[in-house]
Scaffold this active site. Structure first.
Site, PDB file in Angstrom:
ATOM      1  N   HIS A   1     -14.651  48.487  28.123  1.00  0.00           N
ATOM      2  CA  HIS A   1     -14.287  47.194  28.723  1.00  0.00           C
ATOM      3  C   HIS A   1     -13.392  47.357  29.956  1.00  0.00           C
ATOM      4  CE1 HIS A   1     -16.064  44.464  25.762  1.00  0.00           C
ATOM      5  NE2 HIS A   1     -15.820  45.417  24.885  1.00  0.00           N
TER       6      HIS A   1
ATOM      7  N   ASP B   1     -11.919  48.538  21.636  1.00  0.00           N
ATOM      8  CA  ASP B   1     -13.156  48.125  20.969  1.00  0.00           C
ATOM      9  C   ASP B   1     -14.376  48.598  21.753  1.00  0.00           C
ATOM     10  OD1 ASP B   1     -12.251  46.383  23.008  1.00  0.00           O
ATOM     11  OD2 ASP B   1     -13.704  44.872  22.374  1.00  0.00           O
ATOM     12  N   GLU B   2     -15.476  48.673  21.055  1.00  0.00           N
ATOM     13  CA  GLU B   2     -16.799  48.866  21.648  1.00  0.00           C
ATOM     14  C   GLU B   2     -16.853  49.999  22.674  1.00  0.00           C
ATOM     15  OE1 GLU B   2     -18.924  44.598  21.220  1.00  0.00           O
ATOM     16  OE2 GLU B   2     -17.554  44.696  22.915  1.00  0.00           O
ATOM     17  N   VAL B   3     -16.370  51.153  22.281  1.00  0.00           N
ATOM     18  CA  VAL B   3     -16.503  52.320  23.148  1.00  0.00           C
ATOM     19  C   VAL B   3     -17.939  52.853  23.036  1.00  0.00           C
ATOM     20  CG1 VAL B   3     -15.663  54.641  23.657  1.00  0.00           C
ATOM     21  CG2 VAL B   3     -14.066  52.882  22.870  1.00  0.00           C
TER      22      VAL B   3
END
Lengths: 570, 570
Positions: free
Chosen positions: A277, A353-355
């Site tokens: 992100h 988050d969301e790597v």
């Protein structure tokens, strides 16, 4: 032939039942049935001659709300039936603020401000208060051991009163309240990266948050789409990464927001999401970001959609920090250190988050960096995250991360780290089992954006990934300690509603947030297991009051229903 | 070695492609690639010395939009790349409005106003216009055969221009447009009964409607919950049935709304829903309404929920007009006649949806009235509806009804009646097969309230009955003539988005409506089958422009996506 008693019962059944219009519901409250009106000269007396400035300001705001809220009771007739009782009512002239017995005279002389109290360590805050409003017109008394406690009590006091024909009154005196929160963290998360929110919108949101005794604004200030925060020493990031020259938060803006929040009992937990992100950092530092150019969102080199989608891409644009590159690790740690200098909270979030593993697997620079040290991506991530967290600790900040860091990515976190549970409320138990303190922020209960349809441009039949819409009723039934053992339950710091802003802007900030987000404010103040039926009339009151105070809370029902508690239940 | 041609191709590929920011898309448009800027003294010349006042007002508003819209191009850099071209551009000093060759000099002298044109019979309206903007700076020309056509052209003209550094410009001159709508009815329905909307909110909505060339506000002004319309001779209905003394539309309010709408090319189709959705009339005329007391919503005499629910109850409160009682028939016909006097449109809706048979079956008064004349409920409904419609025709109004009257209830309607298809878009074909003109208002495409969760108070897991949320993309793919034979297709008058306001109020009127409702405005102006990908950049432009003009349209995507057409497609 009716006995007086049976006539009395008939009257009670016929009159609309008063609704005590508080939100959140206090821990204990007792009320009578005597009418009491506020004096036109009603005044609130501070606890001492030289009280903290922000407490004095809170007193002024409270007096203003009492005058200007003008909330007519939400019953048929809007309180006209109260007129006779109110006409003959005793008059309350003052509310006296007092410091509780726990505060010594010496300590009272150095009473901390609301702001100082609001920024203290989560577990150390004292928000308790008691409030006594006699029925005979003698002074009401609000007692607490801290400015923050007095402020919470003032907030309660401002909600106790209805208005009719110019008179501010209650028909439930005497009133006695003892109150304190079930959890210290009661928050709202705002994403100011997908779309930008000018400072006045944030200030208005802080006001609304304070009215429901929220304690924390989780400011998701940057993301892959934009980086609006001006960070001294790192000005190039916002110069290249903000949507425009005016779509930025300057250090002065931040100071204003932080001060405004503090004086309203709100701490600001800022988040710079890393290493995922973060694509927009490539605008100023292209060499620091993987995949921002090489693997654009869902399109191959020829411009055709990739089928199947690369795994772990969450949304456009792709791109994340080259976590294995030493220069990136140093840069990001210094960035966090600089950001830490802007925000006085004891907490700061590094995101996490969301790597996207596929991104790193396909990034030659990252692979070269990993090979140079013989590290796996997991090891590099571990180093990256802990370097950031150490940088924060050296600035006296407790790091906060999204749940994947602990549950999915194999990162070894120091156990002071606070975890945000977002993917599913079911994951809270896994976090607790690992012994970490955590905040409930579950998409299945608290995501305000869910259900508003797919925002990808050309998707005709799509819905939002977390549909359906999370109603206030659904959020309200959340149980913070479900599936937790007794010692695990102590790890719950609280929880929050969240607004991701792919489809939000100042145009719908208020209406998508309020009064829904008040549901979690009550869950985490009053505790779980409250009654839905009796909540709704109070929530209507809150919503109408918010509109009068300038926050565009939506109606939850036709006004016909709001005036007739229970008539529109299922 | 590159040829000049291949360099040109490269440049075209590298520059962000201009987006012509019109909504709705004209029938035909050709554009060039020459920059042209508006003179700081730019002026619009009316078609004649004494043009209609509302046309002169529209010219003033257009000039104001040109100055104040300040829409920077939604591309990376926000139009900075246009600076060089614009700096050397020719200057456009005026737009000349002309009446087309179809209007004789005599007729031109008595040119009707926009207002008169907007209220004419649907099929008789002439909204066509042509617009020529030369690239050399010579005067632009807008030509039409009616004030309404000129107004539509002005609306287009106001959307053609971007802004950068104080300059209003296009980079697509010369521009040539020939335009006219595919359907005359392009509407928006607002329910002002579930929750009340003050007049300024309606006026703002009319402005937004006019910007997308909508032609009709369908004003669902009353329902079971409230009756806010003050009707001369029937003042008791709103006195007892409005939410408050101030939550009413006085005859002067109505006149203001009607005038404001007319001058913006908008006709007002008012609806008094009968014989269902009328419970609140019982507040002033209890003897006229069945079930309002005897069978309250879903609760039996002991206050327990009825299981199963009585069929056909749609929502609280229950209660509908005693359609078989002669006094009620007369009363309602006179009411319609009085309402007709307030609204200048050629159309008026008597409603007619969701009539509850169980209510009449259990109402002794209705059964007695039916027995007295030997009528069935269907026969009584037939008499009721046709009495209302005859009353309207005697006031020169065409009646409009919801689809059940034609398809489900066995009512014999005169074939001048206009049908609103709402239950399902699939029902349009059934209406067409019966030879009736109709308006698309299908819940599966155009209901703006869907997907926002259950509003019944204590329903924890409920969703809205018409979930999911209707995205703009979904509405945009609507085909008005699907499943219709060629002669049936001629019965399509147009269509509309609709806002039922159980959970809406002024707080979210703009944000729930805009820019989504613009999707149907384009479908019914430009015709079906338009391209979704090229629509989105235009819709972003419209949304940004609306916000600047004071209508709180939401963002449909992160601004990152809005600046990069196609980058956030699925």
């Amino acid at each position: 032939m009716y006995s007086p008693r049976s006539i009395g019962v008939l009257l009670i059944a016929a009159l609309p039942r008063p609704v005590m219009c508080l939100w959140p519901q206090p821990q204990t409250i007792s009320t009578g049935s005597v009418a009491l009106r506020l004096s036109t000269n009603f005044a609130i007396q501070p606890p001492m001659a030289s009280s903290p400035v922000d407490l004095m300001d809170a007193i002024s705001r409270t007096e203003s709300f009492l005058k200007n809220d003008k909330l007519e009771r939400l019953v048929v007739g809007r309180g006209a039936a109260d007129a006779d009782a109110v006409a003959g009512a005793r008059v309350l002239s003052s509310l006296r603020l007092e410091l509780g017995g726990d505060i010594s005279p010496t300590a009272a002389l150095s009473l901390k401000s609301i702001t100082d109290d609001a920024r203290a360590l989560l577990e150390s805050r004292n928000e308790a208060y008691s409030l006594q409003i006699p029925a005979d017109g003698s002074a009401a008394v609000l007692r607490a051991n801290s400015s923050l406690g007095l402020f919470r009590g003032l907030t309660t006091f401002s909600q106790l009163w209805y208005w009719a024909g110019g008179v501010v009154y209650t028909i439930e005196a005497p009133i006695s309240i003892n109150d304190s929160p079930a959890y210290p963290y009661r928050g709202f998360m705002l994403d100011t990266a997908r779309n930008f929110f000018p400072v006045p919108d944030i200030l208005r949101t802080l006001d609304a948050m304070s009215w429901v005794k929220m304690s924390t604004l989780h400011w998701h200030i940057s993301d892959s789409q934009s980086f609006p925060l001006e960070v001294p020493g790192f000005m190039e990031i916002s110069e290249k990464g903000a949507y425009s020259k005016s779509s930025v938060y300057t250090p002065i803006d931040v100071q204003n927001v932080v001060d405004y929040a503090g004086s309203r009992g709100i701490d600001i937990l800022v988040e710079i999401d890393t290493p995922g992100h973060s694509s927009i950092i490539s605008a100023s530092h292209p060499e620091f970001v993987a995949c921002a150019v090489a693997s654009p969102w869902a399109v191959n080199a020829a411009g055709n959609p990739l089928q199947p989608r690369p795994t772990l891409l969450s949304e456009p644009p792709s791109g994340q920090l080259r976590l294995a590159t030493p220069a990136v690790v140093n840069f990001t740690a210094e960035l966090f250190s600089a950001v830490a200098g802007l925000f006085p909270s004891t907490m700061l979030s590094t995101g996490g988050d969301e790597v996207n593993n596929a991104c790193y697997a396909n990034d030659p620079e990252t692979q070269a960096a990993l090979n140079a040290t013989g590290q796996t991506v997991t090891q590099a991530l571990n180093t990256f995250v802990n370097t950031m967290h150490d940088a924060l600790r050296s600035r006296n900040k407790t790091p906060v991360v999204w749940e994947e860091m602990l549950l999915d990515y194999g990162v070894t976190l120091n156990n002071d780290t606070i975890i945000m549970v977002w993917i599913s409320s079911q994951n809270a138990a896994s976090v607790a089992q690992k012994g970490f303190r955590f905040i409930h922020a579950a998409s299945d209960y608290f995501y305000l954006d869910c259900g508003a349809g797919e925002w990808l441009g050309n998707d005709v039949s799509g819905n939002s990934w977390c549909a359906p819409f999370k109603t206030w009723q659904h959020s309200y039934t959340f149980n913070p300690t479900e599936n937790l053992a007794e010692d695990e339950a102590k790890l719950v710091l609280g929880g929050q509603h969240l607004l991701w802003t792919e489809q939000s802007s100042p145009a719908n900030l208020d209406s998508i947030t309020w009064p829904r987000a008040a549901a979690s404010a009550e869950v985490f103040w009053s505790g779980a297991g409250r009654d839905l039926d009796s909540a709704l009339p109070r929530l209507h009151d809150l919503g109408y009051r918010m509109v009068q105070r300038g926050v565009q809370a939506i109606k939850l029902q036709p006004e016909w229903c709001a005036l007739r508690p229970g008539a529109c239940d299922d």
